[in-house]
Design an enzyme around this catalytic site. Sequence first.
Site, short mmCIF file in Angstrom:
data_model
loop_
_atom_site.label_atom_id
_atom_site.label_comp_id
_atom_site.label_asym_id
_atom_site.label_seq_id
_atom_site.Cartn_x
_atom_site.Cartn_y
_atom_site.Cartn_z
N ASP A 1 0.87 -1.55 0.10
CA ASP A 1 -0.06 -0.07 -0.17
C ASP A 1 0.75 1.33 0.05
OD1 ASP A 1 1.22 -0.51 2.33
OD2 ASP A 1 -1.10 -1.02 3.78
N ASN B 1 -6.77 -3.05 14.74
CA ASN B 1 -8.51 -3.00 14.96
C ASN B 1 -8.77 -4.31 14.16
OD1 ASN B 1 -7.51 -2.25 12.20
ND2 ASN B 1 -8.71 -0.58 12.01
N HIS C 1 -6.75 -5.73 10.82
CA HIS C 1 -6.93 -4.73 9.74
C HIS C 1 -5.00 -5.77 8.94
CE1 HIS C 1 -4.31 -0.25 10.42
NE2 HIS C 1 -3.23 -1.78 9.46
N GLU D 1 -9.79 -2.06 6.25
CA GLU D 1 -10.40 -2.49 7.51
C GLU D 1 -11.50 -2.34 7.18
OE1 GLU D 1 -8.49 0.03 9.35
OE2 GLU D 1 -7.95 2.00 8.51
P1 PGA Z 1 2.70 -0.99 12.38
O1 PGA Z 1 1.74 -1.98 10.86
O2 PGA Z 1 3.83 -2.20 12.49
O3 PGA Z 1 2.86 -0.28 12.40
O4 PGA Z 1 2.01 -2.05 13.76
C1 PGA Z 1 0.78 -3.44 11.14
C2 PGA Z 1 -0.14 -2.67 10.60
O5 PGA Z 1 -1.22 -1.38 10.63
O6 PGA Z 1 -0.78 -2.82 9.95
#
Ligand code: PGA
Length: 245
Positions: free
Chosen positions: A74, A143, A145, A150
Site C-alpha cells: 500500500d 483493529n 486490518h 479496514e
Molecule cells: P505497525 O503497523 O507495524 O506499525 O504496527 C502494522 C499495520 O498497521 O498493519
Amino acid sequence: MMSSNAPITVIVEPTPLEAGVRVASEIAALVRAKPTCVLGLATGGTPVECYRELVRLHREEGLDFSQVTTFNLDEYVRLAGSHPQSFRYFMQQHLFDHINIPSDATHVPSGIAEDMSLEAIRYEQDITRHGGIDLQLLGIGHNGHIAFNEPGTPRDSRTRIVSLTDATVKANSRFFESESEVPRTAISMGIGTILEAKRILMLATGEGKRDAVKCAVEGEISETCPASFLQEHHDVTFVIDAAAA
Ligand code: PGA
C-alpha cells in the site's frame, strides 16, 4: 487455495527482534531457493528488524536480491515517494537502498498517479504479469486490518483507493508531526489480492496486537476482523513475540 484445509501455524519467539530475524530467515531461504522470487512486502514499525536482518544477510552473507521482484501492499494517497512518511521512502530507507535489488524491480503503488483508479488496475496487472506473489509479508493493525483493508472490507476486494479509519490515522500519527498530517486515503492491495499469494507470513509483536492476533487466528471469519480471512488460505504462518501471544 480458498479452502480452510490447514490451520494457521503460529510461531512464538521471545522478543520482537527474534521474531523479525525469524521472518527474515524465511524470506532469505526463499530467495536462495528461488532467486527470481516475487516478494510481497509491508511497511510499519513491525518489519523494521526483519529488513535490518535482510540487509545484514546481504552484506555479510551475500544474500543476492539481483533477480528478486517486490510488490508493496500500500501507499498513502497524495504522498510522493520522496516524502519521508511515504511507504516508498520507508522501503528505500530500510531495505532497497541497502541491497542489490534493481530499482525497477521494486513496486510500490503510486500515491500521486494522475488517475488513481487506473494505477490500482495497473498494479494488479503488474503482479499478474510477474506470475503472482510467492511470499507475502504482512503486519496487522490493532483493529485487525491487513494492509489498509479496514474492518468491513469484503473478502474479494482488490487493489483500490480506501479510506482510513480514525483508529488507523491515530495509530500512524506517531510517524508524522501531527495527526492532521496523516493522509486519510490510501491505495491498498485488497484482501482478495493478498489471499492469492502462494504463501503468507504475518509478523506481529507487542501486547497491543494480542487481541488482533487472536481474532485473526481463532476468531470467526468475518469482515469485522479482516485478518480472519487468512484462515481461508492454505499456507499462512504467524510469527509473533511472547507479548502478542
Ligand atoms: P505497525 O503497523 O507495524 O506499525 O504496527 C502494522 C499495520 O498497521 O498493519
